[in-house]
Design an enzyme around this catalytic site. Structure first.
Site, short mmCIF file in Angstrom:
data_model
loop_
_atom_site.label_atom_id
_atom_site.label_comp_id
_atom_site.label_asym_id
_atom_site.label_seq_id
_atom_site.Cartn_x
_atom_site.Cartn_y
_atom_site.Cartn_z
N LYS A 278 33.21 63.64 32.19
CA LYS A 278 34.20 63.91 33.23
C LYS A 278 33.55 63.81 34.61
CE LYS A 278 37.08 67.21 30.64
NZ LYS A 278 38.34 66.45 30.71
N ARG A 352 41.77 67.37 19.99
CA ARG A 352 42.55 66.96 18.81
C ARG A 352 41.66 66.80 17.58
NH1 ARG A 352 44.73 61.86 22.09
NH2 ARG A 352 44.37 63.39 23.75
N1 BES Z 1 40.29 69.77 28.05
C1 BES Z 1 40.84 68.55 28.47
C2 BES Z 1 42.26 68.67 29.02
C3 BES Z 1 42.39 69.46 30.29
C4 BES Z 1 42.34 68.82 31.50
C5 BES Z 1 42.62 70.81 30.24
C6 BES Z 1 42.47 69.56 32.66
C7 BES Z 1 42.76 71.56 31.40
C8 BES Z 1 42.68 70.92 32.61
C9 BES Z 1 40.88 67.56 27.29
O1 BES Z 1 39.87 67.70 26.37
C10 BES Z 1 40.74 66.19 27.85
O2 BES Z 1 39.73 65.90 28.40
N2 BES Z 1 41.79 65.39 27.68
C11 BES Z 1 41.79 64.06 28.18
C12 BES Z 1 42.41 63.18 27.13
C13 BES Z 1 42.27 61.71 27.43
C14 BES Z 1 40.82 61.30 27.29
C15 BES Z 1 43.14 60.95 26.46
C16 BES Z 1 42.59 64.03 29.46
O3 BES Z 1 43.62 64.69 29.54
O4 BES Z 1 42.16 63.35 30.39
MN MN Z 2 38.13 66.66 26.90
#
Ligand code: BES
Ligand code: MN
Ligand code: ZN
Length: 501
Positions: A278, A352
């Site tokens: 990230k 997931r």
């Molecule tokens: N933990 C994150 C989602 C999240 C983002 C929670 C911001 C709280 C605040 C999750 O694991 C994630 O990174 N999801 C990705 C999925 C994508 C790679 C399909 C996302 O939402 O960017």
């Molecule tokens: Mn994630």
């Protein structure tokens, strides 16, 4: 190791029939075209007689109080009232005052009353349960890591004791017991979320949860990395293997009846994204990526405390998603618990993967209902904003959970699982891919992935609380900065609804 329960102690909540030794009286203030009015309008005459009410209202009007929602006005107490000051908290227009408004206004009062010994309130005359929940949650502070000069001074510490006026000693006993239990469960969930990833990693999270569950007399099973490998939990292991701090799966059962509910919560103690790392901006907020786990752990403990006549099992996967030479790679294929193979296209879609293992394990208990809770997708916030949980699942149960969530003020909203999105998580080489090759409906394709692991015939709800579980903005109502405890109230009310069938 300090017990989480020790940190959760908020103000002492008491029912009372008189003002006693209180320092501050808290009243409600409704707004109208004729100016503000004290609420409730016709209760506790022997505490607040007509003359004193009029004097108080005149003082509040004189300093400009309007009664707007959560407006706070503090004035010296009229002579003879027996307290030093009165805090009036706005409720808005009388005809719009519902339980959630009372919770929010009580929360604003709870936040404002720092440094106070004892407060007494008539808000209990509007809704005892909502007032108690709101005060407790508003007064919640997490200061475990504030030391020396930055530690809260006595004047900044939460109100120590809140007394709720009731018409007679027996009034509202059950309501009050429940409200206290719910508020404390939410504080437990908040404590877990607010504990930083340096201190809360999978083994420690499992230990703390197990300690609470054992103290409540519940059945606990903790599976460590060796057990996970022996049993084939490929999703949890795949996500956890980039970290020096190995993953866990914890199961907590409260056995209270024949109907069985499986709760599953995403317990990523920190989400860097893994190799699909990230951006630095805001990554610190990924300390909240175990908000789903915190909520379901708090809820199974709460179900026990409320002696619900059903059986509830929380199945909670815990892992830290880190990039390293041992981390899983984009393109890797893992085998989920139960045998489904998944191509990991993006290591940041890790939630997931751990949830799929846990859902399959929960399914082996033959549950009537499965509810999973997760800070699963940024797309949840794109679709619904930061305060509205997305609710997906089997149609009937999804709508029921969303309706309950609305009723308790957590405001979950039903979202569809469009069939045409399903093909986008097919993989060329495995049974499934963990992401779609586009970003449309990201919250929905994550839920469609989970749906693959839910046993046929089980009523299922999936709550995406990516935004609602963690408040990165300023405080509002009964919610402060950090962990919110959402969706504990939706979960417990759903369990109560199931128990009442
Ligand atoms: N933990 C994150 C989602 C999240 C983002 C929670 C911001 C709280 C605040 C999750 O694991 C994630 O990174 N999801 C990705 C999925 C994508 C790679 C399909 C996302 O939402 O960017
Ligand atoms: Mn994630
Ligand atoms: Zn995550």
């Amino acid at each position: 190791m300090t017990a989480v329960a020790d940190r959760s102690l908020g103000p002492e909540l008491i029912r009372t029939e008189s003002i006693g030794e209180a320092d501050v009286l808290v009243v409600g203030l409704t707004s109208s075209d004729d100016g503000p009015a004290i609420a409730p309008a016709d209760a506790f005459e022997d505490v607040l007689d007509t003359d004193t009410r009029e004097t108080l209202l005149a003082a509040l009007r004189a300093v400009g109080a309007k009664g707007k929602p959560e407006e706070l006005t503090r004035v010296p107490a009229p002579a003879g009232l027996g307290v030093d000051s009165v805090l009036a908290v706005g409720l808005g227009a009388l005809e719009k005052v519902d339980a959630e408004q009372i919770r929010k206004s009580a929360g604003a009062a709870g936040r404002a009353l720092t440094g106070v010994g004892t407060a007494v309130t008539i808000l209990s005359g509007l809704d005892l349960g909502a007032a108690a929940e709101g005060f407790y949650l508003g007064a919640y502070q997490f200061s475990e890591f504030k030391s020396g000069k930055s530690a809260p001074k006595p004047g900044d510490q939460p109100v120590q004791r809140v007394e709720f006026l009731v018409p007679d000693a027996g009034f509202g006993e059950e309501t009050f017991f429940r409200a206290q239990a719910v508020a404390e469960a939410i504080a437990t969930a908040r404590d877990f979320v607010n504990t930083p990833p340096s201190h809360l990693y999978p083994a420690e999270f499992a230990d703390r949860a197990a300690e609470l569950a054992k103290a409540a007399g519940l059945l606990v099973e903790v599976i460590d990395e060796k057990g996970l490998a022996a049993d084939g939990y490929g999703g949890i292991l795949g996500v956890g293997k980039g970290s020096s701090r190995p993953p866990r799966l914890i199961r907590i059962t409260y056995a209270g009846g024949d109907t069985k509910v499986g709760l599953i919560g995403k317990g990523i103690t920190f989400d860097t994204g893994g190799i699909s790392i990230k951006p630095a901006q805001g990554m610190e907020n990924m300390t909240s990526d175990m908000g789903g786990a915190a909520a379901v752990i708090a809820t199974v403990l709460l179900a026990a405390r409320l002696s619900l006549p059903i059986t509830v099992t929380a199945t909670v996967p815990m892992a830290e998603n880190m990039p390293s030479s041992t981390a899983q790679r984009p393109g890797d294929v893992l085998t989920q618990y139960g045998g489904t193979t998944v191509e990991v296209i993006n290591t940041d879609a890790e939630g997931r993967l751990i949830l799929a293992d846990a859902i399959v394990r929960a399914g082996e208990d033959d549950p009537d209902y499965i509810i999973d809770v997760a800070t699963l997708t940024g797309a949840q916030m794109v679709a619904l904003g930061t305060r509205t949980p997305g609710v997906m699942g089997t149609d009937e149960f999804r709508d029921r959970v969303a309706r309950i969530s609305q009723a308790v003020g957590e405001n979950g909203w039903a979202m569809p699982l469009p069939a045409e999105l399903r093909a986008d998580i097919n993989s060329k080489i495995a049974d499934l891919a963990n992401v779609a090759p586009h970003r449309w409906g990201g919250m929905l394709s994550a839920a469609l992935f989970l749906k693959e692991f839910v046993p046929e015939g089980v009523q299922w709800a999936h709550l995406d609380v990516a935004g609602p579980a963690y408040n990165t903005g300023g405080p509002f109502g009964y919610i402060g900065k950090g962990g919110t405890g959402v969706p504990v109230r939706t979960l417990i009310s759903t369990l109560e609804d199931i128990a009442a069938e």
